[in-house]
Design an enzyme around this catalytic site. Structure first.
Site, mmCIF file in Angstrom:
data_model
loop_
_atom_site.group_PDB
_atom_site.id
_atom_site.type_symbol
_atom_site.label_atom_id
_atom_site.label_comp_id
_atom_site.label_asym_id
_atom_site.label_seq_id
_atom_site.Cartn_x
_atom_site.Cartn_y
_atom_site.Cartn_z
ATOM 1 N N VAL A 11 -34.447 40.473 -13.893
ATOM 2 C CA VAL A 11 -33.285 40.587 -13.001
ATOM 3 C C VAL A 11 -32.276 41.584 -13.570
ATOM 4 C CG1 VAL A 11 -31.405 39.344 -11.870
ATOM 5 C CG2 VAL A 11 -33.628 38.221 -12.170
ATOM 6 N N GLU A 117 -24.557 33.327 -6.341
ATOM 7 C CA GLU A 117 -25.451 33.475 -5.168
ATOM 8 C C GLU A 117 -26.923 33.553 -5.579
ATOM 9 O OE1 GLU A 117 -26.612 33.258 -1.834
ATOM 10 O OE2 GLU A 117 -24.592 33.992 -1.440
ATOM 11 N N VAL A 120 -29.800 30.374 -6.344
ATOM 12 C CA VAL A 120 -30.593 29.577 -5.415
ATOM 13 C C VAL A 120 -31.134 30.475 -4.305
ATOM 14 C CG1 VAL A 120 -28.448 28.761 -4.340
ATOM 15 C CG2 VAL A 120 -30.549 27.587 -3.847
ATOM 16 N N GLY A 122 -32.946 33.074 -4.425
ATOM 17 C CA GLY A 122 -32.894 34.487 -4.815
ATOM 18 C C GLY A 122 -32.361 35.475 -3.802
ATOM 19 N N ILE A 124 -32.096 35.312 -0.513
ATOM 20 C CA ILE A 124 -31.503 34.836 0.745
ATOM 21 C C ILE A 124 -30.028 34.530 0.467
ATOM 22 C CG2 ILE A 124 -31.716 33.184 2.636
ATOM 23 C CD1 ILE A 124 -34.453 32.362 1.463
ATOM 24 N N GLU A 178 -45.223 31.035 -14.273
ATOM 25 C CA GLU A 178 -45.121 31.187 -15.727
ATOM 26 C C GLU A 178 -46.394 30.653 -16.386
ATOM 27 O OE1 GLU A 178 -42.252 32.213 -17.318
ATOM 28 O OE2 GLU A 178 -41.127 32.435 -15.454
ATOM 29 N N ASP A 189 -37.314 23.024 -11.212
ATOM 30 C CA ASP A 189 -36.651 24.232 -10.718
ATOM 31 C C ASP A 189 -36.037 23.954 -9.336
ATOM 32 O OD1 ASP A 189 -36.589 27.459 -10.682
ATOM 33 O OD2 ASP A 189 -37.282 26.744 -8.740
ATOM 34 N N LYS A 193 -31.909 23.797 -7.877
ATOM 35 C CA LYS A 193 -31.424 24.527 -6.694
ATOM 36 C C LYS A 193 -30.871 23.563 -5.655
ATOM 37 C CE LYS A 193 -34.817 28.207 -7.388
ATOM 38 N NZ LYS A 193 -36.193 28.613 -7.045
ATOM 39 N N GLY A 291 -37.875 37.231 -7.344
ATOM 40 C CA GLY A 291 -38.276 38.631 -7.542
ATOM 41 C C GLY A 291 -37.086 39.412 -8.052
HETATM 42 N N1 LIG Z 1 -36.904 36.512 -11.879
HETATM 43 C C1 LIG Z 1 -36.527 35.988 -10.708
HETATM 44 O O1 LIG Z 1 -37.160 36.210 -9.681
HETATM 45 C C2 LIG Z 1 -35.303 35.117 -10.640
HETATM 46 C C3 LIG Z 1 -34.898 34.632 -9.374
HETATM 47 C C4 LIG Z 1 -33.736 33.862 -9.281
HETATM 48 C C5 LIG Z 1 -33.033 33.562 -10.423
HETATM 49 N N2 LIG Z 1 -33.470 34.006 -11.632
HETATM 50 C C6 LIG Z 1 -32.695 33.657 -12.820
HETATM 51 O O2 LIG Z 1 -32.214 34.840 -13.436
HETATM 52 C C7 LIG Z 1 -32.118 34.644 -14.848
HETATM 53 C C8 LIG Z 1 -32.927 35.742 -15.549
HETATM 54 O O3 LIG Z 1 -34.252 35.661 -15.116
HETATM 55 P P1 LIG Z 1 -35.305 36.815 -15.465
HETATM 56 O O4 LIG Z 1 -36.481 36.567 -14.581
HETATM 57 O O5 LIG Z 1 -34.656 38.130 -15.432
HETATM 58 O O6 LIG Z 1 -35.691 36.403 -16.961
HETATM 59 P P2 LIG Z 1 -36.289 37.362 -18.090
HETATM 60 O O7 LIG Z 1 -37.122 38.443 -17.484
HETATM 61 O O8 LIG Z 1 -36.912 36.478 -19.107
HETATM 62 O O9 LIG Z 1 -34.986 38.052 -18.700
HETATM 63 C C9 LIG Z 1 -34.094 37.392 -19.533
HETATM 64 C C10 LIG Z 1 -33.592 38.398 -20.542
HETATM 65 O O10 LIG Z 1 -32.587 37.769 -21.340
HETATM 66 C C11 LIG Z 1 -32.949 37.911 -22.721
HETATM 67 N N3 LIG Z 1 -32.553 36.695 -23.425
HETATM 68 C C12 LIG Z 1 -32.958 35.441 -23.174
HETATM 69 N N4 LIG Z 1 -32.384 34.591 -24.037
HETATM 70 C C13 LIG Z 1 -31.626 35.331 -24.863
HETATM 71 C C14 LIG Z 1 -30.809 35.028 -25.969
HETATM 72 N N5 LIG Z 1 -30.675 33.776 -26.417
HETATM 73 N N6 LIG Z 1 -30.164 36.030 -26.587
HETATM 74 C C15 LIG Z 1 -30.306 37.300 -26.152
HETATM 75 N N7 LIG Z 1 -31.065 37.665 -25.112
HETATM 76 C C16 LIG Z 1 -31.727 36.689 -24.466
HETATM 77 C C17 LIG Z 1 -34.458 38.066 -22.729
HETATM 78 O O11 LIG Z 1 -34.869 38.737 -23.898
HETATM 79 P P3 LIG Z 1 -36.427 38.707 -24.364
HETATM 80 O O12 LIG Z 1 -37.031 39.882 -23.698
HETATM 81 O O13 LIG Z 1 -36.350 38.828 -25.841
HETATM 82 O O14 LIG Z 1 -37.008 37.392 -23.936
HETATM 83 C C18 LIG Z 1 -34.698 38.885 -21.482
HETATM 84 O O15 LIG Z 1 -34.573 40.266 -21.700
HETATM 85 C C19 LIG Z 1 -32.617 33.218 -15.103
HETATM 86 O O16 LIG Z 1 -31.533 32.325 -15.130
HETATM 87 C C20 LIG Z 1 -33.499 32.940 -13.888
HETATM 88 O O17 LIG Z 1 -33.610 31.561 -13.586
HETATM 89 C C21 LIG Z 1 -34.582 34.793 -11.769
#
Ligand SMILES: NC(=O)c1ccc[n+]([C@@H]2O[C@H](COP(=O)([O-])OP(=O)(O)OC[C@H]3O[C@@H](n4cnc5c(N)ncnc54)[C@H](OP(=O)(O)O)[C@@H]3O)[C@@H](O)[C@H]2O)c1
Length: 413
Positions: A11, A117, A120, A122, A124, A178, A189, A193, A291
């Site tokens: 993200v 926003e 929950v 994503g 929408i 995952e 999860d 939400k 996404g």
């Molecule tokens: N992906 C989706 O479709 C989606 C949709 C809705 C909401 N979200 C929410 O958005 C947030 C991010 O999701 P994401 O999919 O982008 O996750 P992600 O790809 O795992 O990205 C998280 C990033 O934060 C870094 N990080 C995590 N913990 C850390 C820490 N303690 N100190 C420093 N850096 C740290 C990670 O580093 P590393 O690379 O070292 O792990 C990674 O680069 C989450 O809360 C998720 O629930 C995601």
């Protein structure tokens, strides 16, 4: 307006891309991530990259975007940002679902904004739609398909006859699930939400630990075959409803849903949120629930909304109240699936137990040609409470003809 990013993953990198190309009034100044060297990209030449969160929290950034995930240390960073007078935008459902009340109160005290926003559904824009578009109604129920991973798995099981295991493996290969799918398939999860939707739509402070979750792992391909015979399919449904006595019914579980219903029509990794209002009736919001791109759009939309308010202080966050109780009990027809070694009087013995618990049978289904050693068949029940069903199942579990524990789920109208 200066923006700093905490987290440069799926993200975060999409948010940065939009800020770099399409958001002229928003300037990305800092990116924080552990081991930040491996994250650096050449398309963000003017950004300060750091693996020290203090550099962001003590910077002159106006808004901090938290897209790291997890409750800690993300929660500490969000708290510190708010305390130092910065607004925060987060996509973190676990943080908002568990700690939202305290964090929103802190934001209100400091006169800054905390927007979520993206946490929950994503892509929408349901938080804003509920808070603004439907604020004229008195909503009493929100339900939906809130987890794209589960919906992908269930769609594949329904359409392609896949087993749970093969549909999960496929979702993992495509990046929808995952390596450890627990949060998705066991409902954690979706219930985070659901708690956020309860806050936004119903003004209720419900914590995830209060919401009963049931896994989709116990579903078998035969359940989809029998669901189809009923003119239905199966979805992981999340539902929260405020009752007139101040109590709340909330749960996340697999459920039988009518094929033409909005819950059934959402396929693959999509989400749908349905609201019921006293004056406006039912409204549906559907689209891509996750996404990097769609979620980043939600984050940037929150940034734009805060930026448009200029220096305007946030003095009010919508009031929330605690329900008098939270339960998963609600009356509905139910679906029971048994797998048995075939022998006489099975139905009679089951009917006797159901009658003891004052449950009426609606129909019995048994597809022809199944193995007599592990025969799956289904009994549907007229409306009854889960507590009645569970009490009956506890007795049925002891019956010697069971090859596998009986499985149940509600049938939604
Ligand atoms: N992906 C989706 O479709 C989606 C949709 C809705 C909401 N979200 C929410 O958005 C947030 C991010 O999701 P994401 O999919 O982008 O996750 P992600 O790809 O795992 O990205 C998280 C990033 O934060 C870094 N990080 C995590 N913990 C850390 C820490 N303690 N100190 C420093 N850096 C740290 C990670 O580093 P590393 O690379 O070292 O792990 C990674 O680069 C989450 O809360 C998720 O629930 C995601």
């Amino acid at each position: 307006v200066k923006v700093a990013l905490l987290g440069f993953g799926t993200v975060g990198s999409h948010v940065a891309r939009i800020l770099a190309t399409d958001a002229k009034d928003l300037q990305l100044t800092h990116v924080f991530n552990r081991g930040v060297e491996r994250k650096k990209v050449d398309w963000l030449p003017d950004v300060r990259w750091t693996d020290n969160a203090d550099h962001v929290l003590s910077s002159d950034a106006d808004i901090v975007v938290e897209v790291m995930g997890g409750r800690e240390p993300a929660g500490t960073y969000v708290r510190r940002a708010l305390e130092s007078g910065k607004s925060v935008v987060t996509a973190n459902k676990q943080l908002i679902a568990n700690d939202g009340t305290a964090l929103l109160e802190l934001a209100r005290e400091r006169g800054v904004h905390l927007s979520y926003e993206a946490s929950v559904a994503g892509g929408i824009p349901v938080v804003r739609a509920l808070r603004e578009g439907l604020s004229g109604d008195r909503l009493h129920r929100v339900s939906g398909v809130l987890n794209g991973t589960c919906n992908y798995i269930l769609t594949r099981m329904g359409e392609a006859g896949a087993t749970f295991e093969s549909a999960l493996a496929e979702a993992q290969a495509l990046g929808f699930a995952e390596a450890d799918p627990t949060d998705d398939v066991d409902g954690f999860d979706a219930r985070a939400k659901l708690c956020i939707l309860a806050r936004v739509a119903l003004g209720l402070d419900v914590s995830p630990g209060e919401v009963a979750c049931r896994t989709i792992r116990d579903l078998r391909d035969v359940d989809f075959m029998y669901a189809q015979r009923l003119g239905c399919t199966i979805r992981q449904v999340s539902r929260v409803e405020r009752l007139d006595d101040g109590s709340v019914v909330a749960w996340v579980q697999p459920a039988i849903v009518a094929s033409g219903s909005p819950l059934a029509r959402v396929t693959g990794s999509e989400n749908v949120v349905l609201t019921s209002g006293v004056h406006g009736g039912e409204t549906a919001f559907s689209g891509r629930g996750a996404g990097g791109g769609p979620t980043a759009v939600a984050v940037v939309s929150d940034l734009v909304a805060i930026a448009r308010r200029g220096g305007q202080r946030n003095v009010s966050s919508p009031a929330v109240s605690r329900p008098s109780s939270v339960t998963a009990e609600f009356s509905a027809p139910h679906y029971l699936r048994f797998v048995v070694t075939d022998q006489p009087v099975i139905i009679a013995r089951l009917a006797t137990i159901l009658a003891t618990h004052r449950i009426n049978i609606d129909a019995v289904f048994q597809a022809p040609g199944m193995s007599k050693d592990a025969l799956p068949f289904v009994v549907t029940l007229e409306a009854c409470d889960p507590a009645q069903v569970n009490a009956a199942l506890a007795e049925m579990l002891r019956l010697d003809f069971n090859v596998a524990p009986p499985f149940w789920m509600p049938m939604l109208g």
